[in-house]
Design a protein around this motif. Structure first.
Motif, PDB file in Angstrom:
ATOM      1  N   THR A  96     -44.444  19.362  82.234  1.00  9.14           N
ATOM      2  CA  THR A  96     -43.817  19.348  80.918  1.00  9.14           C
ATOM      3  C   THR A  96     -44.914  19.143  79.895  1.00  9.14           C
ATOM      4  O   THR A  96     -45.536  18.082  79.852  1.00  9.14           O
ATOM      5  CB  THR A  96     -42.771  18.225  80.801  1.00  9.14           C
ATOM      6  OG1 THR A  96     -41.817  18.353  81.848  1.00  9.14           O
ATOM      7  CG2 THR A  96     -42.044  18.306  79.454  1.00  9.14           C
ATOM      8  N   TYR A  97     -45.172  20.166  79.079  1.00 10.33           N
ATOM      9  CA  TYR A  97     -46.262  20.092  78.110  1.00 10.33           C
ATOM     10  C   TYR A  97     -45.706  20.165  76.690  1.00 10.33           C
ATOM     11  O   TYR A  97     -44.908  21.038  76.368  1.00 10.33           O
ATOM     12  CB  TYR A  97     -47.273  21.224  78.329  1.00 10.33           C
ATOM     13  CG  TYR A  97     -48.388  21.202  77.321  1.00 10.33           C
ATOM     14  CD1 TYR A  97     -49.367  20.215  77.375  1.00 10.33           C
ATOM     15  CD2 TYR A  97     -48.443  22.133  76.291  1.00 10.33           C
ATOM     16  CE1 TYR A  97     -50.396  20.162  76.429  1.00 10.33           C
ATOM     17  CE2 TYR A  97     -49.462  22.094  75.349  1.00 10.33           C
ATOM     18  CZ  TYR A  97     -50.428  21.099  75.420  1.00 10.33           C
ATOM     19  OH  TYR A  97     -51.419  21.044  74.486  1.00 10.33           O
ATOM     20  N   PHE A  98     -46.139  19.233  75.839  1.00 10.56           N
ATOM     21  CA  PHE A  98     -45.676  19.226  74.452  1.00 10.56           C
ATOM     22  C   PHE A  98     -46.818  18.809  73.524  1.00 10.56           C
ATOM     23  O   PHE A  98     -46.607  18.129  72.519  1.00 10.56           O
ATOM     24  CB  PHE A  98     -44.489  18.261  74.291  1.00 10.56           C
ATOM     25  CG  PHE A  98     -44.651  16.940  75.010  1.00 10.56           C
ATOM     26  CD1 PHE A  98     -45.288  15.871  74.391  1.00 10.56           C
ATOM     27  CD2 PHE A  98     -44.194  16.790  76.307  1.00 10.56           C
ATOM     28  CE1 PHE A  98     -45.444  14.671  75.056  1.00 10.56           C
ATOM     29  CE2 PHE A  98     -44.342  15.576  76.980  1.00 10.56           C
ATOM     30  CZ  PHE A  98     -44.972  14.515  76.350  1.00 10.56           C
ATOM     31  N   ALA A 103     -41.366  21.403  73.634  1.00  8.33           N
ATOM     32  CA  ALA A 103     -41.847  21.194  74.995  1.00  8.33           C
ATOM     33  C   ALA A 103     -41.689  22.482  75.804  1.00  8.33           C
ATOM     34  O   ALA A 103     -40.732  23.227  75.619  1.00  8.33           O
ATOM     35  CB  ALA A 103     -41.070  20.071  75.665  1.00  8.33           C
ATOM     36  N   MET A 116     -38.555  18.029  71.648  1.00  7.08           N
ATOM     37  CA  MET A 116     -38.659  16.602  71.963  1.00  7.08           C
ATOM     38  C   MET A 116     -38.101  15.830  70.756  1.00  7.08           C
ATOM     39  O   MET A 116     -38.828  15.174  70.007  1.00  7.08           O
ATOM     40  CB  MET A 116     -40.111  16.213  72.222  1.00  7.08           C
ATOM     41  CG  MET A 116     -40.783  16.971  73.345  1.00  7.08           C
ATOM     42  SD  MET A 116     -40.254  16.439  74.992  1.00  7.08           S
ATOM     43  CE  MET A 116     -41.076  14.865  75.133  1.00  7.08           C
TER      44      MET A 116
END
Length: 349
Positions: free
Chosen positions: A150-152, A191, A220
């Protein structure tokens, strides 16, 4: 290369982290549930009502659950818990389908440094997953993604827990929960969650359970209700001077930032990812030996002494962060104090 550079180059696989946690739990003579708890490597080197939330993704679920409904199987479904989750959490509804299976991000909840996301994994043909043969010896299903991220825009390290469970064995879905504490404040960005292949590990077996790749996008956008407790207190930790730098508390999590007036020394082979016996003892001395308790007004306490976190040598000191997402929602007005080592810090809200 100095010790700080060596630490920054340490990388641990999720499997190595899981092994470390299992050893800690075994030392405490506690049964290990089928729950993957691990640290992620350091990336550089190591407001609106639920009905108004806009979600984005490869696809959208037609049945948008409230945050309280989505997290009922994670934190519990009491009226008080549901009220808090619905206030600070957000439903999502973003989904993606591949190979006859759809993954939907149901809801998110979080604070300054923590988040939890719950997902539903559904068979598109409406049939149930064959999970009965897993037995009842585990709190959660013995499943894991081969790859999951999970990349944000979260540059830095993280630690936490993720696991699968089956909220209703009679329907065509199973659930996946991701909980994380991050080194830095969580930006409220878009995200991107990616998943690849689900494997079943049970009784020494490691088999493919669901094959596929899924990509989801969502916001998010939870409400951060974290408060900062008084900091600056000093105490002794294993004969070393220690100072509490920050305490961050919310209904879903606790984090303690502290520094020790002594610099941890890692082995020469630390950057290989292998944890030597010397490094284990050092980690225990600076990190694991610090006890943390959440004391409730009803007289009970929650022991968070085995929480995850980070340890970093810096300019003659050791900088530590320790905390985790709670197993249940804790209204702040129900918390009397936080105990860190020998110090008790009152919670006044």
């Amino acid at each position: 290369m100095n010790y700080k550079e060596k630490l920054d180059n340490i990388r641990f696989t999720p499997e190595q982290k899981a092994d470390m946690v299992e050893q800690i739990l075994a030392a405490q003579s506690q049964p290990v549930p089928y729950k993957r708890k691990f640290h992620l490597p350091r990336m550089a080197v190591i407001g609106v009502a639920a009905a108004m939330v806009l979600t984005i993704g490869a696809g959208a679920s037609s049945a948008l659950h409230s945050a309280g409904e989505a997290f009922a199987g994670v934190f519990g479904g009491s009226a008080a818990e549901t009220e808090i989750i619905d206030k600070i959490g957000r439903p999502i509804g973003a989904s993606d389908s591949n190979n006859g299976v759809t993954i939907t991000a149901d809801a998110i909840i979080g604070d300054k440094y923590h988040y939890a996301i719950t997902y539903t994994i559904a068979k598109d043909d409406g049939t149930a997953f064959d999970v009965d043969n897993f037995g009842s010896d585990y709190l959660h299903l013995p499943l894991m993604f081969e790859q999951q991220d999970t990349y944000f825009g979260n540059m830095g390290g993280a630690h936490g827990t993720s696991y699968f469970y089956d909220a209703d064995p009679n329907d065509n879905t199973i659930q996946f929960v991701e909980m994380r504490e991050t080194d830095h404040e969580i930006p409220h960005n878009t995200a991107k969650a990616t998943f690849e292949n689900i494997r079943m590990q049970y009784n020494g077996q490691d088999d493919m359970f669901i094959e596929g790749k899924w990509k989801l996008k969502f916001e998010m956008n939870f409400e951060d209700t974290a408060i900062s407790l008084p900091a600056g207190q000093t105490m002794q930790l294993n004969g070393m001077d220690m100072e509490i730098n920050a305490i961050t508390l919310s209904p879903i999590a606790l984090r303690v930032d502290y520094s020790v007036d002594s610099e941890i020394k890692w082995d020469e082979n630390a950057k290989s990812g292998r944890v030597s016996e010397k490094d284990r003892k050092s980690q225990q001395k600076y990190f694991e030996d610090l006890s943390i308790f959440v004391n409730k007004k009803d007289g009970t306490s929650i022991d968070l002494s085995l929480s995850g976190g980070s340890v970093k040598p810096e300019n003659g000191k050791t900088i530590c962060q320790k905390g985790e997402v709670f197993a249940q929602i804790l209204p702040l007005e129900d918390i009397a104090s936080i105990t860190v080592g020998e110090l008790e810090i009152p919670v006044n809200v």
